[in-house]
Design an enzyme around this catalytic site. Structure first.
Site, PDB file in Angstrom:
ATOM      1  N   ASP A 126       0.858  -1.188   0.000  1.00 53.71           N
ATOM      2  CA  ASP A 126       0.000   0.000   0.000  1.00 53.71           C
ATOM      3  C   ASP A 126       0.898   1.243   0.000  1.00 53.71           C
ATOM      4  OD1 ASP A 126       0.839   0.423   2.609  1.00 53.71           O
ATOM      5  OD2 ASP A 126      -1.161   0.279   3.509  1.00 53.71           O
TER       6      ASP A 126
ATOM      7  N   HIS B  11       4.600 -32.020   9.544  1.00 56.24           N
ATOM      8  CA  HIS B  11       4.109 -30.661   9.272  1.00 56.24           C
ATOM      9  C   HIS B  11       3.072 -30.665   8.157  1.00 56.24           C
ATOM     10  CE1 HIS B  11       7.082 -29.337  12.044  1.00 56.24           C
ATOM     11  NE2 HIS B  11       8.029 -29.923  11.340  1.00 56.24           N
TER      12      HIS B  11
HETATM   13  C1  RB5 Z   1      -2.255   2.494   6.406  1.00 54.30           C
HETATM   14  O1  RB5 Z   1      -2.308   3.659   7.116  1.00 54.30           O
HETATM   15  C2  RB5 Z   1      -2.105   1.301   7.349  1.00 54.30           C
HETATM   16  O2  RB5 Z   1      -3.317   1.081   8.011  1.00 54.30           O
HETATM   17  C3  RB5 Z   1      -1.707   0.075   6.569  1.00 54.30           C
HETATM   18  O3  RB5 Z   1      -0.514   0.315   5.934  1.00 54.30           O
HETATM   19  C4  RB5 Z   1      -1.485  -1.184   7.355  1.00 54.30           C
HETATM   20  O4  RB5 Z   1      -0.599  -1.002   8.405  1.00 54.30           O
HETATM   21  C5  RB5 Z   1      -2.683  -1.936   7.755  1.00 54.30           C
HETATM   22  O5  RB5 Z   1      -2.626  -2.981   8.415  1.00 54.30           O
END
Ligand code: RB5
Length: 149
Positions: A7, A132
């Site tokens: 992200d 496993h």
């Molecule tokens: C984004 O702000 C943050 O929430 C995301 O990068 C992540 O850490 C979510 O789990």
């Protein structure tokens, strides 16, 4: 082929991981995001996880701020065993014992050099199988809504 996604919080670290993959001779497919503009990590995590689950990619690496959201998303996809790792021991063991097919990293939790060591440890370790595998089969049964006892 390694699926990779992140992200907005992890674009820089993703670029470092991509560089490492290239240096190590791995091909990758980048499922985004490409900018630091705020975005919804499930979109990108699901793209990478589905590419692994379908067999289009062999394994995947997903990165967000903590790694938690991305690992949760990836583990929602049937057939994915995504491990969030902040240390090299866990990264190795999650291959050896859990045959993890995806790795999640937290770009706001660990530094670039540690992240690269974790990726190396994860790529280099092999699944041991044996007892496993029995446990992984149980995970699959749970995923399919079957009883395991
Ligand atoms: C984004 O702000 C943050 O929430 C995301 O990068 C992540 O850490 C979510 O789990």
């Amino acid at each position: 082929m390694i699926a990779i996604a992140c992200d907005h919080s992890a674009v820089e670290l993703k670029e470092e991981v991509k560089k490492l993959l290239t240096e190590r001779g791995y091909d990758y497919e980048d499922f985004g995001t490409d900018t630091t503009a705020s975005c919804h990590y499930p979109i990108y995590g699901a793209r990478a996880a589905r590419a692994v689950a379908s067999g289009h990619c062999d394994r995947g690496i997903v990165i967000c701020g903590t790694g938690i959201g991305m690992s949760m998303v990836a583990n929602k996809v049937k057939g994915i065993r995504c491990a969030l790792c902040s240390d090299t021991f866990s990264a190795r063991m999650t291959r050896v014992h859990n045959d993890s097919n995806m790795l999640a990293l937290g770009a706001r939790v660990i530094g670039v050099e540690l992240a690269k060591e974790i990726v190396n440890a994860w790529l280099d370790a092999e699944f041991e199988g044996g007892r496993h595998q029995v446990r992984l089969d149980m995970m699959t049964a749970i995923e399919n809504g079957e009883e395991i006892e």
